[in-house]
Scaffold this active site. Sequence first.
Site, PDB file in Angstrom:
ATOM      1  N   HIS A 187     -12.663   6.808 -11.725  1.00  9.26           N
ATOM      2  CA  HIS A 187     -12.079   8.055 -11.222  1.00  9.26           C
ATOM      3  C   HIS A 187     -11.643   8.916 -12.408  1.00  9.26           C
ATOM      4  CE1 HIS A 187     -10.984   5.764  -7.349  1.00  9.26           C
ATOM      5  NE2 HIS A 187     -11.736   6.777  -6.959  1.00  9.26           N
ATOM      6  N   CYS A 274      -2.676   5.452  -8.401  1.00  6.15           N
ATOM      7  CA  CYS A 274      -3.330   5.135  -7.124  1.00  6.15           C
ATOM      8  C   CYS A 274      -2.412   4.496  -6.096  1.00  6.15           C
ATOM      9  CB  CYS A 274      -4.515   4.193  -7.313  1.00  6.15           C
ATOM     10  SG  CYS A 274      -4.883   3.696  -8.941  1.00  6.15           S
TER      11      CYS A 274
HETATM   12  C1  CIR Z   1     -11.717   1.062  -5.796  1.00  2.17           C
HETATM   13  O1  CIR Z   1     -12.699   0.756  -6.473  1.00  2.17           O
HETATM   14  O2  CIR Z   1     -11.770   1.982  -4.977  1.00  2.17           O
HETATM   15  C2  CIR Z   1     -10.433   0.288  -5.990  1.00  2.17           C
HETATM   16  N1  CIR Z   1     -10.721  -1.058  -6.313  1.00  2.17           N
HETATM   17  C3  CIR Z   1      -9.599   0.905  -7.085  1.00  2.17           C
HETATM   18  C4  CIR Z   1      -9.125   2.270  -6.717  1.00  2.17           C
HETATM   19  C5  CIR Z   1      -8.217   2.843  -7.736  1.00  2.17           C
HETATM   20  N2  CIR Z   1      -7.802   4.133  -7.330  1.00  2.17           N
HETATM   21  C6  CIR Z   1      -7.553   5.138  -8.157  1.00  2.17           C
HETATM   22  O3  CIR Z   1      -7.748   5.011  -9.360  1.00  2.17           O
HETATM   23  N3  CIR Z   1      -7.132   6.259  -7.649  1.00  2.17           N
END
Ligand code: CIR
Length: 279
Positions: A187, A274
């Site tokens: 991201h 997140c």
């Molecule tokens: C994913 O791959 O969607 C989750 N394992 C990690 C999401 C992390 N979110 C973020 O950086 N906003």
Amino acid sequence: MTRKDGGARPVPIHRGRSYRFTRAIVRKPCSNVAKGLRATAVGANECADNPDPIEFARQHDAYIDALKSAGLAVTVLPTLEDFPDSVFVEDAALCLRDTAIVLRPAAPTRMGEAAAITPALKRAFATVIELPGPGTVDGGDILVTDAEALIGLSARTDAKGFDTLASILVDLGIAARRVDTPSHILHFKTDCGLLDGQTILATPQLAATNCFADYTVIETAAGEEASANCIRVNDKVFISAGYRATTERLSAAGFAVVELVTSQAAKIEGGLSCMSLRF
Ligand code: CIR
């Protein structure tokens, strides 16, 4: 002043609006958290490097306490066992001052998180807008500053999603700028975080793309790229623990830095931003 990319300099609207908050929404990590997505697929529950749900919950409790200590009232949502990544609430919504936007997370295993968080948003916001399809946007790709929303195209956020979200934001009086997330980064905000309305912590790799030409950038120290996903909450900057050189840089620049252990979230590519929606 003209930006290096030729655009007009964004006009700050409210000083501090991007980091002055009173509330947050979080969701407890579920017992299936080890099945969360990660770049290198592993057999969940068979890999020593899977997150441990109990330790994850401890670290998450400390995260909630830290948000409270920064002055926020925190709504804690219950676990969602069908959604291993649902602790990462940031990806399902964008919370602004008076309005929440329900996003469209791209990963098939995460799409349902948007509907799941909508009732909590409706309880907290007078206006809740659902991002229409077919595009996709993950909240982790949106960095809101005092002047604008930078939206990084990535494997999760596509051009259609950007266009749709940008038009909603413009109607709300927020300029939206499309930027590119380098392909090895999950991201946009994996590699950056807001320090104040005009200052950003970023990895040298992301800073090199010149997307922060209008901002003051503090770069993460060599080998400490994983510290970039910090969050500014009122007077404090939260940073993942264990990145001494970067922490010292921020302290030397005058920020009140608090370290939080995020080792469990990091195992499934999550970080500080997140795990909450702040507004
Ligand atoms: C994913 O791959 O969607 C989750 N394992 C990690 C999401 C992390 N979110 C973020 O950086 N906003």
